[in-house]
Design an enzyme around this catalytic site. Structure first.
Site, PDB file in Angstrom:
ATOM      1  CB  CYS A  70      -3.516  -0.698   8.942  1.00 13.45           C
ATOM      2  SG  CYS A  70      -4.390  -0.776   7.362  1.00 13.45           S
ATOM      3  CB  CYS A 102      -0.942  -0.002   1.202  1.00  9.23           C
ATOM      4  SG  CYS A 102      -0.098   0.046   2.783  1.00  9.23           S
TER       5      CYS A 102
HETATM    6 FE1  FES Z   1      -1.648   0.116   4.243  1.00 12.01          FE
HETATM    7 FE2  FES Z   1      -3.446   0.928   5.930  1.00 12.01          FE
HETATM    8  S1  FES Z   1      -3.713   0.618   3.813  1.00 12.01           S
HETATM    9  S2  FES Z   1      -1.325   0.666   6.291  1.00 12.01           S
END
Ligand code: FES
Length: 127
Positions: free
Chosen positions: A103, A33
């Site tokens: 996360c 991400c």
């Molecule tokens: Fe990657 Fe939250 S989407 S840390």
């Protein structure tokens, strides 16, 4: 989708920012991400985390989990901080959507990286 606790920590993050005189700093990221989390700890001579702060360049769940993680390790020993699991952070936030669990893993890793940095600094200084 998000619990009130998550929204609260996202809207009012605790312990945000760098810590003056921090003796442990950890930075971790998630390649998928692209989010980055930085954790600062100030450990006293008794091995207690006196102060803690974070900087997160990432999603709302990453901000909420890092905020909660700082609350959970403040005033604790470095060993207790090392034992902090992402599951415990998620539980304290009363849950996260499955696609946001990574996360919380980032928060666990950031705490561990900060403690490891502290331990490395300490060994270096004492040698
Ligand atoms: Fe990657 Fe939250 S989407 S840390």
């Amino acid at each position: 989708m998000y619990t009130e606790k998550v929204l609260d920590h996202f809207s009012h993050p605790r312990n945000m920012g760098e810590v003056q005189g921090a003796n442990g700093v950890g930075m971790v990221g998630n390649a998928k991400c692209g989010d980055i989390m930085q954790m600062f700890i100030k450990v006293n001579d008794d091995g207690i985390i006196e102060d803690v702060g974070f900087k997160t360049f990432g999603c709302g769940a990453a901000i909420a989990t890092s905020s909660m993680a700082t609350e959970m390790i403040k005033g604790k020993s470095v060993d207790e901080a090392l034992a902090l699991s992402n599951a415990a952070v998620v539980e304290a936030l009363e849950g996260l959507p499955p696609q946001k669990i990574h996360c919380s893993v980032l928060a666990e890793e950031a705490v561990r990286a900060a403690v490891e940095d502290y331990q490395k600094n300490k060994t270096g200084a004492g040698a």
